[in-house]
Design a protein around this motif. Structure first.
Motif, short mmCIF file in Angstrom:
data_model
loop_
_atom_site.label_atom_id
_atom_site.label_comp_id
_atom_site.label_asym_id
_atom_site.label_seq_id
_atom_site.Cartn_x
_atom_site.Cartn_y
_atom_site.Cartn_z
N GLY A 156 -25.08 32.37 45.50
CA GLY A 156 -23.84 31.75 45.06
C GLY A 156 -24.04 30.39 44.42
N ALA A 157 -22.96 29.63 44.37
CA ALA A 157 -22.98 28.30 43.74
C ALA A 157 -22.33 27.28 44.66
CB ALA A 157 -22.25 28.34 42.40
N PHE A 158 -22.97 26.10 44.78
CA PHE A 158 -22.39 25.01 45.56
C PHE A 158 -21.61 24.11 44.61
CE2 PHE A 158 -25.63 26.40 48.52
CZ PHE A 158 -24.99 26.28 49.74
N VAL A 159 -20.39 23.82 45.01
CA VAL A 159 -19.49 23.03 44.16
C VAL A 159 -19.15 21.71 44.85
CG1 VAL A 159 -17.24 22.97 43.03
CG2 VAL A 159 -18.50 25.13 43.19
N ASP A 160 -19.36 20.61 44.13
CA ASP A 160 -19.00 19.28 44.63
C ASP A 160 -17.51 19.08 44.41
OD1 ASP A 160 -18.60 16.63 45.19
OD2 ASP A 160 -20.15 15.86 43.84
N ILE A 161 -16.77 18.93 45.50
CA ILE A 161 -15.32 18.77 45.40
C ILE A 161 -14.89 17.35 45.78
CG2 ILE A 161 -14.72 21.19 45.64
CD1 ILE A 161 -14.28 20.74 48.61
N GLY A 162 -15.78 16.40 45.53
CA GLY A 162 -15.45 15.00 45.81
C GLY A 162 -16.32 14.40 46.88
N VAL A 169 -18.29 16.21 48.77
CA VAL A 169 -18.54 17.28 49.72
C VAL A 169 -18.79 18.56 48.94
CG1 VAL A 169 -17.63 18.60 51.66
CG2 VAL A 169 -17.02 16.18 51.41
N ASP A 170 -19.81 19.32 49.37
CA ASP A 170 -20.13 20.58 48.70
C ASP A 170 -19.54 21.76 49.45
OD1 ASP A 170 -21.52 19.18 46.86
OD2 ASP A 170 -23.52 19.82 47.48
N GLY A 171 -18.95 22.68 48.69
CA GLY A 171 -18.46 23.94 49.24
C GLY A 171 -19.18 25.07 48.56
N LEU A 172 -19.25 26.23 49.21
CA LEU A 172 -19.98 27.37 48.66
C LEU A 172 -19.03 28.40 48.06
CD1 LEU A 172 -22.53 29.12 48.25
CD2 LEU A 172 -22.13 30.04 50.55
N VAL A 173 -19.33 28.78 46.81
CA VAL A 173 -18.67 29.91 46.17
C VAL A 173 -19.67 31.06 46.23
CG1 VAL A 173 -17.63 30.84 44.09
CG2 VAL A 173 -17.36 28.42 44.63
N HIS A 174 -19.41 32.05 47.08
CA HIS A 174 -20.32 33.19 47.18
C HIS A 174 -20.34 33.93 45.85
CE1 HIS A 174 -21.84 37.16 48.50
NE2 HIS A 174 -22.55 36.41 49.34
N VAL A 175 -21.46 34.59 45.57
CA VAL A 175 -21.62 35.28 44.29
C VAL A 175 -20.48 36.28 44.06
CG1 VAL A 175 -23.12 37.08 45.26
CG2 VAL A 175 -23.27 36.52 42.82
N SER A 176 -19.95 36.86 45.13
CA SER A 176 -18.86 37.82 44.99
C SER A 176 -17.54 37.15 44.64
CB SER A 176 -18.69 38.62 46.29
OG SER A 176 -18.33 37.76 47.37
N LEU A 197 -15.29 28.60 49.23
CA LEU A 197 -14.46 28.47 48.04
C LEU A 197 -14.48 29.74 47.19
CD1 LEU A 197 -15.76 24.94 46.96
CD2 LEU A 197 -13.68 25.40 48.25
N SER A 198 -13.54 29.85 46.28
CA SER A 198 -13.49 30.98 45.35
C SER A 198 -13.08 30.51 43.97
CB SER A 198 -12.51 32.05 45.84
OG SER A 198 -12.36 33.08 44.88
N ILE A 199 -13.85 30.89 42.98
CA ILE A 199 -13.46 30.67 41.59
C ILE A 199 -12.61 31.86 41.13
CG2 ILE A 199 -14.30 30.53 39.20
CD1 ILE A 199 -16.73 29.02 40.24
N LYS A 200 -12.99 33.04 41.60
CA LYS A 200 -12.30 34.27 41.22
C LYS A 200 -10.80 34.20 41.48
CE LYS A 200 -12.76 37.87 43.94
NZ LYS A 200 -13.38 39.03 44.62
#
Length: 392
Positions: free
Chosen positions: A208-214, A216-223, A259-262
């Motif tokens: 997946g991808a780790f996203v900096d949200i200020g 703090v990092d959250g994980l967006v799983h590949v799915s 987290l989720s981008i989808k």
């Protein structure tokens, strides 16, 4: 009489005393000071004027300035009953600086200091004397070029004090870490499931991808990267990309954020509205097989289910008997449930029944034509005694 002079002078001001006075004259390599209450003038060599390197005394003092200094030596000319106090302003500045820094360290307080020089191993700062910020203590982030810090005023914590060796080590990284932790705690407590916020792709992994949200990092799983199947995160996102993410869950104790981008993107189902409807005959691709049927992709990110009973007009035990992943198939849309975004498909219904019958007839003909004559039934075998009753 000379002994009495020396004794009175020594008792009055001696080595180690702290004096005050006014700058009487500024010369190229020294400064002459009128010492308050002293029998002689004071001399401050250029090397003892400041804790920092200077090329000229004029850089730090001018005539008439009030100064304080330590007496490092008393020189007496017994014959002429004259003398001079050798003074150090630098020593006094260092002492005051150490006292100040020690207090800040004991109270765990932040100090401010200006960067006076950028060197290979870190930053030189002014803390009343020469302080040093090693490269490893400049930031929580990796920084290759420190030149941008030159002249900046930094917030620092005192890491190490060693007066005997004139060693002052400071850390900017410690300040950043403390603030990041405080910011992280505040952010974690403010996040709720379902929140949509902006972030930056910080790093990619195979899962997946780790996203900096200020901070703090959250994980967006590949799915959760896309509605479509994603093999590798780098196929759809890159480090530094600005993305919108939806909070799926927050674990306060473990400080994990899912987290989720989808979930922030339009549903692929919306792309087929008005274009695909019940009874449509369309092309699709088998994406996966299950015991109860096959999932077929009919548009980007849009899948429908072909139940096992809708795969073939012949009885089959499992879908894998006639289908395989990535196989191109023609399907008929049986129904579309827009609310639940479910689509029911049929492969067998996509083939007209007359074509199926024609295929069956062809298969029967091939069977008869390819059979031995001995295997073909005769009219007598087919109708038996019924032929005897026929009248010609």
């Amino acid at each position: 009489m000379t002994e009495e002079f020396n004794e009175s002078m020594i008792n009055e001001i001696k080595e180690g005393d702290k004096i005050s006075g006014q700058v009487q004259k500024v010369e190229d390599k020294q400064v002459i000071v009128d010492v308050d209450g002293g029998k002689f003038s004071g001399i401050v060599p250029i090397s003892q004027l400041s804790t920092h390197h200077i090329d000229s005394p004029n850089e730090v003092v001018k005539e008439g300035d009030a100064v304080e200094a330590y007496v490092t030596k008393v020189e007496v000319d017994e014959e002429n009953e004259s003398g001079a106090y050798i003074l150090s302003i630098r020593q006094l500045e260092q002492e005051k600086s150490y006292e100040y820094l020690q207090e800040k360290q004991d109270n765990n307080e932040i100090i401010e200091a200006k960067v006076t020089e950028v060197v290979k191993g870190g930053l030189v700062v002014d803390v009343g004397q020469r302080g040093f910020v090693p490269a490893s203590l400049i930031s929580t982030d990796f920084i290759e070029d420190f030149s941008s810090f030159d002249g900046q005023v930094l917030e620092l914590r005192v890491e190490e004090l060693d007066p005997e060796n004139n060693r002052v080590i400071l850390s900017r990284k410690a300040v950043e870490q403390e603030r990041n932790e405080a910011k992280k705690a505040e952010l974690l407590s403010s996040l709720s499931e379902g929140d949509v916020i902006e972030g930056t792709i910080a790093r990619l992994t195979n899962f997946g991808a780790f996203v900096d949200i200020g901070g703090v990092d959250g994980l967006v799983h590949v799915s959760e990267l896309s509605h479509e199947h994603v093999d590798k995160p780098e196929d759809v996102v890159s480090v530094g990309d600005k993305v919108n993410v939806k909070v799926k869950s927050v674990e306060q104790d473990s400080e994990r954020i899912s987290l989720s981008i989808k979930d922030t993107l339009p549903s692929p189902f919306e792309s087929i509205k008005g274009e695909i409807h019940a009874d449509s005959i369309i092309e699709g691709r088998v994406v996966r097989l299950t015991d109860f049927g096959a999932f077929v992709e009919i548009a980007a990110g849009v899948q429908g289910l072909v139940h096992i009973s809708e795969i073939s007009r012949k009885h089959i035990g499992t879908p894998s008997e006639v289908l395989e992943p990535n196989q191109e198939v023609t399907v008929k849309v049986l129904s579309i449930d827009e609310e639940s975004e479910r689509i029911s498909l049929s492969i067998k219904a996509a083939v007209p029944e007359e074509e199926v019958l024609q295929i069956d007839d062809d298969e029967s003909r091939d069977y008869i034509e390819n059979s031995d004559d001995d295997d073909n039934p005769t009219l007598g075998e087919m109708f038996g005694d019924k032929l005897k009753n026929l009248k010609f």
